[in-house]
Design a protein around this motif. Structure first.
Motif, PDB file in Angstrom:
ATOM      1  N   PRO A  90      55.371  62.997 -40.129  1.00 52.03           N
ATOM      2  CA  PRO A  90      54.477  62.478 -39.082  1.00 52.03           C
ATOM      3  C   PRO A  90      53.960  61.078 -39.405  1.00 52.03           C
ATOM      4  O   PRO A  90      53.849  60.689 -40.575  1.00 52.03           O
ATOM      5  CB  PRO A  90      53.326  63.490 -39.067  1.00 52.03           C
ATOM      6  CG  PRO A  90      53.868  64.719 -39.712  1.00 52.03           C
ATOM      7  CD  PRO A  90      54.888  64.255 -40.712  1.00 52.03           C
ATOM      8  N   TYR A 107      42.896  55.660 -28.833  1.00 49.53           N
ATOM      9  CA  TYR A 107      44.325  55.921 -29.019  1.00 49.53           C
ATOM     10  C   TYR A 107      45.211  55.164 -28.045  1.00 49.53           C
ATOM     11  O   TYR A 107      46.407  54.990 -28.275  1.00 49.53           O
ATOM     12  CB  TYR A 107      44.646  57.409 -29.011  1.00 49.53           C
ATOM     13  CG  TYR A 107      44.364  58.197 -27.753  1.00 49.53           C
ATOM     14  CD1 TYR A 107      44.933  57.878 -26.530  1.00 49.53           C
ATOM     15  CD2 TYR A 107      43.560  59.331 -27.811  1.00 49.53           C
ATOM     16  CE1 TYR A 107      44.708  58.637 -25.396  1.00 49.53           C
ATOM     17  CE2 TYR A 107      43.319  60.109 -26.685  1.00 49.53           C
ATOM     18  CZ  TYR A 107      43.896  59.753 -25.472  1.00 49.53           C
ATOM     19  OH  TYR A 107      43.666  60.503 -24.357  1.00 49.53           O
ATOM     20  N   LEU A 149      47.208  70.356 -37.672  1.00 50.20           N
ATOM     21  CA  LEU A 149      48.552  70.191 -37.127  1.00 50.20           C
ATOM     22  C   LEU A 149      49.631  70.574 -38.140  1.00 50.20           C
ATOM     23  O   LEU A 149      50.806  70.267 -37.958  1.00 50.20           O
ATOM     24  CB  LEU A 149      48.754  68.749 -36.665  1.00 50.20           C
ATOM     25  CG  LEU A 149      47.860  68.292 -35.503  1.00 50.20           C
ATOM     26  CD1 LEU A 149      48.082  66.825 -35.181  1.00 50.20           C
ATOM     27  CD2 LEU A 149      48.111  69.147 -34.259  1.00 50.20           C
ATOM     28  N   THR A 168      53.482  54.373 -29.957  1.00 50.39           N
ATOM     29  CA  THR A 168      53.677  55.826 -29.829  1.00 50.39           C
ATOM     30  C   THR A 168      55.077  56.189 -29.359  1.00 50.39           C
ATOM     31  O   THR A 168      55.766  56.976 -30.013  1.00 50.39           O
ATOM     32  CB  THR A 168      52.599  56.431 -28.909  1.00 50.39           C
ATOM     33  OG1 THR A 168      51.302  56.146 -29.451  1.00 50.39           O
ATOM     34  CG2 THR A 168      52.770  57.932 -28.784  1.00 50.39           C
ATOM     35  N   ILE A 178      50.936  60.885 -34.194  1.00 52.25           N
ATOM     36  CA  ILE A 178      49.593  61.394 -33.939  1.00 52.25           C
ATOM     37  C   ILE A 178      48.665  60.190 -33.838  1.00 52.25           C
ATOM     38  O   ILE A 178      48.550  59.404 -34.779  1.00 52.25           O
ATOM     39  CB  ILE A 178      49.131  62.318 -35.079  1.00 52.25           C
ATOM     40  CG1 ILE A 178      50.154  63.415 -35.342  1.00 52.25           C
ATOM     41  CG2 ILE A 178      47.755  62.904 -34.771  1.00 52.25           C
ATOM     42  CD1 ILE A 178      49.985  64.095 -36.695  1.00 52.25           C
ATOM     43  N   LEU A 225      50.581  58.825 -38.546  1.00 55.16           N
ATOM     44  CA  LEU A 225      49.210  58.853 -38.050  1.00 55.16           C
ATOM     45  C   LEU A 225      48.768  57.422 -37.797  1.00 55.16           C
ATOM     46  O   LEU A 225      48.781  56.593 -38.709  1.00 55.16           O
ATOM     47  CB  LEU A 225      48.291  59.528 -39.059  1.00 55.16           C
ATOM     48  CG  LEU A 225      46.793  59.551 -38.724  1.00 55.16           C
ATOM     49  CD1 LEU A 225      46.528  60.479 -37.534  1.00 55.16           C
ATOM     50  CD2 LEU A 225      45.970  59.979 -39.932  1.00 55.16           C
ATOM     51  N   TYR A 240      42.785  63.273 -29.299  1.00 50.63           N
ATOM     52  CA  TYR A 240      43.980  62.630 -29.832  1.00 50.63           C
ATOM     53  C   TYR A 240      45.140  62.841 -28.871  1.00 50.63           C
ATOM     54  O   TYR A 240      45.105  63.695 -27.987  1.00 50.63           O
ATOM     55  CB  TYR A 240      44.333  63.185 -31.209  1.00 50.63           C
ATOM     56  CG  TYR A 240      44.803  64.626 -31.229  1.00 50.63           C
ATOM     57  CD1 TYR A 240      46.159  64.947 -31.265  1.00 50.63           C
ATOM     58  CD2 TYR A 240      43.886  65.678 -31.197  1.00 50.63           C
ATOM     59  CE1 TYR A 240      46.591  66.268 -31.281  1.00 50.63           C
ATOM     60  CE2 TYR A 240      44.305  66.997 -31.211  1.00 50.63           C
ATOM     61  CZ  TYR A 240      45.658  67.291 -31.261  1.00 50.63           C
ATOM     62  OH  TYR A 240      46.084  68.597 -31.253  1.00 50.63           O
ATOM     63  N   THR A 241      46.164  62.033 -29.055  1.00 52.35           N
ATOM     64  CA  THR A 241      47.417  62.222 -28.348  1.00 52.35           C
ATOM     65  C   THR A 241      48.527  62.342 -29.379  1.00 52.35           C
ATOM     66  O   THR A 241      48.376  61.900 -30.523  1.00 52.35           O
ATOM     67  CB  THR A 241      47.702  61.063 -27.377  1.00 52.35           C
ATOM     68  OG1 THR A 241      48.836  61.376 -26.563  1.00 52.35           O
ATOM     69  CG2 THR A 241      47.980  59.767 -28.108  1.00 52.35           C
ATOM     70  N   GLN A 242      49.617  62.966 -28.999  1.00 53.53           N
ATOM     71  CA  GLN A 242      50.766  63.063 -29.898  1.00 53.53           C
ATOM     72  C   GLN A 242      52.045  63.029 -29.084  1.00 53.53           C
ATOM     73  O   GLN A 242      52.053  63.328 -27.891  1.00 53.53           O
ATOM     74  CB  GLN A 242      50.700  64.324 -30.747  1.00 53.53           C
ATOM     75  CG  GLN A 242      50.839  65.626 -29.994  1.00 53.53           C
ATOM     76  CD  GLN A 242      50.771  66.827 -30.924  1.00 53.53           C
ATOM     77  OE1 GLN A 242      49.851  66.949 -31.728  1.00 53.53           O
ATOM     78  NE2 GLN A 242      51.745  67.720 -30.826  1.00 53.53           N
ATOM     79  N   SER A 289      58.889  64.703 -32.095  1.00 52.34           N
ATOM     80  CA  SER A 289      59.008  65.831 -33.029  1.00 52.34           C
ATOM     81  C   SER A 289      60.219  65.617 -33.927  1.00 52.34           C
ATOM     82  O   SER A 289      60.913  66.565 -34.274  1.00 52.34           O
ATOM     83  CB  SER A 289      59.146  67.149 -32.267  1.00 52.34           C
ATOM     84  OG  SER A 289      60.271  67.112 -31.403  1.00 52.34           O
ATOM     85  N   LEU A 337      57.019  62.757 -35.430  1.00 54.77           N
ATOM     86  CA  LEU A 337      55.853  63.196 -34.693  1.00 54.77           C
ATOM     87  C   LEU A 337      54.797  62.117 -34.866  1.00 54.77           C
ATOM     88  O   LEU A 337      54.447  61.744 -35.989  1.00 54.77           O
ATOM     89  CB  LEU A 337      55.331  64.524 -35.241  1.00 54.77           C
ATOM     90  CG  LEU A 337      53.969  64.979 -34.693  1.00 54.77           C
ATOM     91  CD1 LEU A 337      54.069  65.298 -33.211  1.00 54.77           C
ATOM     92  CD2 LEU A 337      53.445  66.174 -35.479  1.00 54.77           C
TER      93      LEU A 337
END
Length: 274
Positions: free
Chosen positions: A33, A44, A96, A51, A61, A35, A23-25, A28, A59
């Motif tokens: 979050p 992804y 997470l 993103t 994800i 998803l 995964y990438t994230q 913040s 955040l």
């Protein structure tokens, strides 16, 4: 658009009891979050225009579902399944520390994964955005598998022909020929996942389970998407009369790529109101 593998986002690996999840994230922000769950033949990287846009406030994800790039294991894989994907993502959110839940966004096959996650672990879903889902319901008859020809071409070694058949069916004639390089790289990297996906062709959704979803729901369709996706959204709207509905102009099935500005604004405004 950037055209190659050189701009891939940094990725993380989450160990699972029976494998791993890539995964990438990013971001913040103060918001809960988000998803992002991709659909068929993707990973992804599909969310490259979402993103960074969502990371300003949240955040973000974005996993590659089990069996998708950069997972290099051969297909078919028994673990490449809707319910297993949903379980993996519940594990990811808990790992997470997202115990208060995330805003879950699923596209195409990823919308069925998102719905399965919301049913399996409703406490982890603050809201649910379903973009052009293609699943059938349990009270509907099975339909011919539209990508059966693509699977046969893969088995015959014609990967390019298989990809073209699949992409042009879900998004419109001649789409594959016109796609940019980075997208073609991603799809080629995930082409053999169809060998696993076909094992779950016609996997239905229980309409009663959909109607019982406790979280806010946004239903999103591409204005130029094939009609079958609109029928799915219409049925979901009947089951969930309180759900919001949005139409992304100038876009077909790949709406978040064709019109990212409108798609992003639509999702963020919905999320902000939850």
């Amino acid at each position: 658009m950037p055209a190659s593998r050189t701009a891939e986002p940094p990725h993380h690996v989450l160990p699972l009891p029976d494998g791993s999840l890539h995964y990438t994230q990013a971001g913040s922000g103060a918001g809960a979050p988000i998803l992002l769950i991709h659909g068929s033949l993707c990973d992804y990287r599909y969310w490259r225009w979402q993103t960074p846009a969502f990371a300003d406030r949240h955040l973000v994800i974005a996993p590659s579902l089990r069996g998708c790039w950069p997972d290099r294991r051969s297909h078919p894989q028994d673990g490449y399944a809707i319910t297993r994907h949903a379980s993996d993502l519940a594990h990811l959110l808990r790992a997470l520390d997202a115990y208060d839940g995330a805003h879950v966004v699923g596209h195409s096959r990823g919308a069925q994964v998102a719905l399965a996650l919301a049913c399996q672990a409703p406490e982890l879903c603050r809201s649910l955005t379903l973009a052009d889902p293609g699943f059938r319901f349990t009270d509907e008859p099975e339909t011919p598998v539209f990508y059966a020809d693509a699977v046969q071409r893969l088995q015959d070694g014609d990967t390019e022909g298989a990809i073209e058949q699949f992409i042009d069916t879900v998004n419109g004639a001649d789409t594959w020929r016109k796609m940019v390089g980075w997208f073609k790289d991603m799809v080629r990297d995930n082409a053999t996942t169809l060998l696993s996906q076909v094992r779950e062709a016609n996997l239905p959704v229980d309409p009663q389970a959909a109607a019982a979803l406790p979280c806010p729901v946004l239903l999103v369709g591409g204005a130029l998407s094939p009609a079958k996706y609109g029928t799915r959204l219409d049925r979901l709207q009947q089951l969930l009369p309180q759900a919001r509905r949005a139409r992304i102009a100038l876009a077909a099935h790949g709406m978040n790529l064709a019109n990212p500005r409108t798609f992003n604004r639509t999702v963020l405004e919905f999320v902000a109101g939850v």
